[in-house]
Design a protein around this motif. Structure first.
Motif, PDB file in Angstrom:
ATOM      1  N   TYR A  89      -8.162   1.854  -6.338  1.00 51.15           N
ATOM      2  CA  TYR A  89      -8.418   0.900  -7.411  1.00 51.15           C
ATOM      3  C   TYR A  89      -7.150   0.630  -8.224  1.00 51.15           C
ATOM      4  CZ  TYR A  89     -13.453   1.614  -6.635  1.00 51.15           C
ATOM      5  OH  TYR A  89     -14.708   1.684  -6.084  1.00 51.15           O
ATOM      6  N   ASP A  90      -6.407   1.692  -8.512  1.00 51.34           N
ATOM      7  CA  ASP A  90      -5.195   1.558  -9.330  1.00 51.34           C
ATOM      8  C   ASP A  90      -4.103   0.784  -8.605  1.00 51.34           C
ATOM      9  OD1 ASP A  90      -6.358   3.036 -11.380  1.00 51.34           O
ATOM     10  OD2 ASP A  90      -5.630   4.932 -10.589  1.00 51.34           O
ATOM     11  N   MET A  91      -3.862   1.146  -7.347  1.00 52.42           N
ATOM     12  CA  MET A  91      -2.798   0.491  -6.588  1.00 52.42           C
ATOM     13  C   MET A  91      -3.167  -0.934  -6.199  1.00 52.42           C
ATOM     14  SD  MET A  91      -0.216   2.595  -6.301  1.00 52.42           S
ATOM     15  CE  MET A  91      -0.625   3.192  -7.951  1.00 52.42           C
ATOM     16  N   ALA A  92      -4.462  -1.255  -6.168  1.00 49.40           N
ATOM     17  CA  ALA A  92      -4.900  -2.607  -5.807  1.00 49.40           C
ATOM     18  C   ALA A  92      -4.311  -3.645  -6.756  1.00 49.40           C
ATOM     19  CB  ALA A  92      -6.425  -2.685  -5.814  1.00 49.40           C
ATOM     20  N   THR A 136       2.807  -3.118   1.379  1.00 49.00           N
ATOM     21  CA  THR A 136       1.920  -2.031   0.951  1.00 49.00           C
ATOM     22  C   THR A 136       2.141  -0.794   1.802  1.00 49.00           C
ATOM     23  OG1 THR A 136       0.263  -3.643   0.214  1.00 49.00           O
ATOM     24  CG2 THR A 136      -0.483  -1.381   0.532  1.00 49.00           C
ATOM     25  N   TYR A 137       2.344  -0.985   3.101  1.00 47.60           N
ATOM     26  CA  TYR A 137       2.651   0.168   3.955  1.00 47.60           C
ATOM     27  C   TYR A 137       3.964   0.822   3.516  1.00 47.60           C
ATOM     28  CZ  TYR A 137       3.905   3.101   7.859  1.00 47.60           C
ATOM     29  OH  TYR A 137       4.274   4.197   8.610  1.00 47.60           O
ATOM     30  N   TYR A 154       4.486   0.067  -8.236  1.00 44.59           N
ATOM     31  CA  TYR A 154       3.298   0.853  -8.559  1.00 44.59           C
ATOM     32  C   TYR A 154       3.368   2.215  -7.878  1.00 44.59           C
ATOM     33  CZ  TYR A 154       0.162  -2.248 -11.184  1.00 44.59           C
ATOM     34  OH  TYR A 154      -0.430  -2.984 -12.168  1.00 44.59           O
ATOM     35  N   ALA A 155       3.684   2.227  -6.601  1.00 41.64           N
ATOM     36  CA  ALA A 155       3.731   3.480  -5.849  1.00 41.64           C
ATOM     37  C   ALA A 155       4.861   4.380  -6.337  1.00 41.64           C
ATOM     38  CB  ALA A 155       3.891   3.193  -4.361  1.00 41.64           C
TER      39      ALA A 155
END
Length: 791
Positions: A239-242, A341-342, A213-214
């Motif tokens: 919201y999108d990356m969630a 996520t980091y 996603y990132a």
């Protein structure tokens, strides 16, 4: 008899009277056409004879210049009663002069771009995001210089070109005008990722974890910027990356259940897959990465049910194993997805500071809005994005992009009892060290009406440069899929000089004349923006393969490749900008709005007047016109230099190297941070196309986070829409220390200049960070030097 003439370049060539006759005839033909008749060539010949007779008498024994011959022609036309022909001839002459000047200016610009270092040429530092010394940077500047002159000569109306050259208005990004590009876009990443997308060089599948996603978000920003001349924004990044976080967690949970089961149950690979699928099928949809005690017990029971048919052990043993397996899988998965996520956010920040756009001469100009998603997944994104920003780049450098913008809203993150208050405090901490995040305020009176709970697309967002696009006379008032179409700015101080007291021509300002001229410039700017809009609207979807072809712009997915884009770009904004309100007020009444309530009242009246005219333009042209407080990077010096030549050095107006940014209090005027915010806050309501207010702090604000937070909260309570806090950020390239550095690095003790070491002085200019001070143009360097601290 005249037989030679001196050209403008000094050459002396044979005189040709036929050229005069031809010019007179063309002017006469245009005048006659307006009156429904035809011109007579013999009359033009007779007028030529009269002009030559005058020239022979006045310049007997001399070689007249081209200008002197043209003056003689004008004199003859006026004297013989051909006034209308003379007017057209004069306009034609002025246009030819403008074209010649354009060619000379272009050659001078190309010479400077080619042979001068960026330190010695302001033209190579117009955009601090472009390295003017690199081959691609130079090539971009060549293209920009040529394109600007082409547009002024062949594309836009002469009155618009002349107004730009005189410095009455400034047409931003004119080098992209003939290409029909729009300025910026707020990308809906969730919509773009659904089913995958194409960059034009290959199709990318829908991402299935937060790392993907990132990575694809950075690629989307890069691809979209190649279709526009401005920046890119993701308005609901958390919201999108969630969604990517949830996908990663689901994968990790399956993997960790499988790992535990492999050890405890000694199952084969095929049996493991079957076992895990059975557990997940029994549990059903996973709705959060955080499991309550009831949800943990439910997962344990599902595991126990899957174990029951595979163990001959008693139910008590199966239950114990199930609970251990559930706890192991959940805790390990949550820890791993936090770490992943980091890594994703760190990679995102690094990508946007290293990947190239626009022929490789600059990194993508990007803005990220976040902070209001209260789900565990969204909170994880916000937290790790800010931690990655705080950590910096590989050698401790402060990231230039993306511009982080933390959305502040009471009930979500502003008060101690709010669920995301910890994220607000983290935002203040990171901003105190790295200049970002900036802060946008959803509860500002002009932002709050758009907000709809549960619909993040209705949360008002900002581009890093301050652009705001929300109101829409055509339908959906959302941030996603929309952006600025184009904008042009007016030279407000010049109008103030023409009608104020500062020149000593009057004792009271001529406000009637001021507003009359202001209305003329607004009308001119509106017409120029409409002219540009029609050029943009005539382009087709295929001209913008990503922005339109992949549906990044609202409703563009409803068009075919050959369809024109007018009916979709109209959802964006056309913005009228202004610069130098402070100098305008000084020119009008002798003081700016930081100095008196009288000036403040007048300043608000002027800006409100401009907003009303923008609203009227909406109705007249059926387009989304708005008023923007111009983010003036190169423009602040350009207008000032033109006016200084015309009016000279005037205290408080043209006595610096720049005009003050938009409605801001002058940077050298001393007042407290709270007073500055209070003075500037009312202007945000009127500038619906974009605005920002910022204050300057001295020292290291991370040493006093309570004061930092109080300033941000004060912005929220005073009605600021978008704000930031500036402070010095220095870096020692020898040891990587980041903080406040005077002449000696407090970490390694090296002295600036020693071994050629130069400390990096990171500063923010027009509300967004664009690099070290040495990359700024001369006007902005001067402004940074003049800035006082607000205590």
């Amino acid at each position: 008899m005249i037989d030679m003439i001196k050209k403008r370049d000094g050459r002396i060539i044979p005189f040709n009277s036929e050229k005069i006759t031809r010019a007179i005839y063309l002017a006469a033909s245009e005048a006659a056409k307006k009156e429904g008749r035809t011109a007579d060539y013999s009359v033009a010949e007779a007028l030529t004879d009269d002009a030559i007779a005058f020239i022979n008498k006045k310049f007997a024994g001399q070689v007249p210049t081209v200008e002197e011959v043209q003056d003689a022609v004008v004199r003859t036309l006026i004297k013989t009663g051909h006034a209308k022909t003379s007017e057209i001839y004069i306009l034609y002459r002025a246009e030819r002069t403008r074209i010649r000047d354009s060619k000379n200016r272009l050659m001078q610009d190309i010479h400077n771009i080619t042979f001068l270092d960026s330190e010695d040429a302001d033209i190579k530092r117009e955009n601090a995001n472009i390295d003017g010394n690199t081959p691609m940077g130079i090539m971009l500047q060549y293209g920009s210089a040529v394109s600007k002159e082409f547009c002024k000569k062949f594309v836009i109306k002469p009155e618009h070109a002349m107004a730009h050259e005189r410095g009455d208005i400034h047409i931003h990004d004119m080098d992209f005008l003939n290409m029909g590009t729009t300025t910026c876009c707020q990308i809906d990443i969730s919509k773009l990722f659904d089913g995958g997308f194409s960059t034009g060089h290959g199709f990318l599948r829908e991402p299935n974890d937060v790392l993907s996603y990132a990575a694809l978000a950075a690629i989307a920003i890069q691809a979209n910027q190649n279709d526009q001349h401005g920046g890119q924004s993701i308005p609901k990044f958390d919201y999108d990356m969630a969604k990517g976080v949830m996908k990663s967690f689901q994968k990790r949970l399956k993997e960790n259940i499988s790992k535990f089961a492999e050890i405890e149950l000694e199952l084969s690979d095929g049996e493991l897959d079957e076992f895990v699928d059975s557990v997940i099928a029994q549990y059903g949809a996973i709705r959060s990465i955080e499991f309550s005690s009831e949800e943990r017990e439910k997962l344990s029971k599902c595991i126990e049910g899957a174990i029951a048919g595979r163990l001959e052990a008693c139910t008590g043993e199966a239950a114990a194993i199930s609970r251990k397996m559930a706890e192991f899988a959940l805790n390990r998965s949550l820890k791993e997805v936090d770490k992943q996520t980091y890594q994703a956010m760190e990679a995102f920040v690094h990508n946007l500071n290293t990947m190239h756009s626009r022929a490789g001469a600059q990194v993508p100009f990007s803005s990220i809005n976040f902070g209001t998603d209260m789900t565990p997944e969204g909170r994880l994104v916000s937290k790790n994005l800010m931690l990655a920003q705080e950590h910096g780049l590989g050698n401790g450098e402060t990231p230039i992009f993306p511009i982080l913008i933390f959305k502040v809203k009471d009930g979500i993150n502003l008060s101690e009892t709010d669920p995301n208050y910890d994220l607000f405090k983290l935002a203040c901490r990171v901003s105190s060290k790295r200049l970002f995040p900036n802060f946008s305020f959803l509860d500002a009176p002009f932002n709050k009406p758009y907000y709809q709970k549960g619909k993040p697309e209705t949360e008002v967002t900002y581009m890093g440069c301050r652009t705001r696009v929300m109101g829409n006379i055509f339908g959906e008032e959302v941030a996603t899929g929309r952006g600025n179409i184009s904008f042009s700015s007016m030279n407000l101080p010049r109008i103030g000089l023409n009608h104020g007291i500062i020149l000593g021509e009057r004792t009271e300002p001529d406000m009637e004349g001021f507003y009359r001229e202001l209305d003329e410039k607004i009308e001119l700017t509106v017409n120029q923006l409409v002219e540009r809009f029609e050029i943009q609207g005539s382009k087709r979807v295929k001209n913008f393969p990503f922005l339109m072809g992949q549906g990044a712009w609202i409703h563009s997915d409803e068009l075919g490749p050959d369809d024109k884009i007018r009916d979709v770009i109209k959802h964006g904004s056309l913005t009228i900008g202004f610069i130098g309100l402070a100098e305008t007020l000084t020119a009008l009444i002798g003081e700016h709005h930081g100095e008196s309530e009288r000036a403040q009242k007048l300043g608000l009246e002027i800006v409100e007047h401009m907003r009303k005219r923008a609203d009227e333009a909406c109705q007249k042209h059926s387009l989304n016109f708005a008023l923007i407080a111009t983010p003036a990077e190169g423009l602040s010096g350009r207008f000032l230099n033109i006016d200084k030549k015309q009016y000279g050095v005037i205290d408080g107006v043209t006595d610096k190297e720049y005009y003050t940014n938009s409605f801001h209090i002058p940077v050298g005027y001393k007042l407290s941070a709270y007073d500055k915010i209070g003075k500037e806050a009312p202007y945000h309501e009127f500038t619906n196309g974009g605005h920002i207010s910022y204050v300057e702090l001295d020292g290291d604000p991370s040493d006093n986070l309570e004061a930092f937070e109080s300033i941000v909260k004060h912005m929220a309570t005073t009605g600021i829409g978008y704000g930031s806090i500036n402070h010095p950020v220095d870096r020692c390239p020898s040891c990587g220390y980041t903080g406040i550095i005077r002449d000696v690095c407090p970490e390694c003790g090296i002295i600036e200049g020693q071994n050629g070491i130069r400390f990096e002085r990171i500063r923010r200019i027009t509300g967004y960070l664009v690099g070290t001070v040495d990359r700024f143009n001369d006007a902005k360097k001067s402004e940074v030097k003049d800035r006082v601290k607000h205590v």
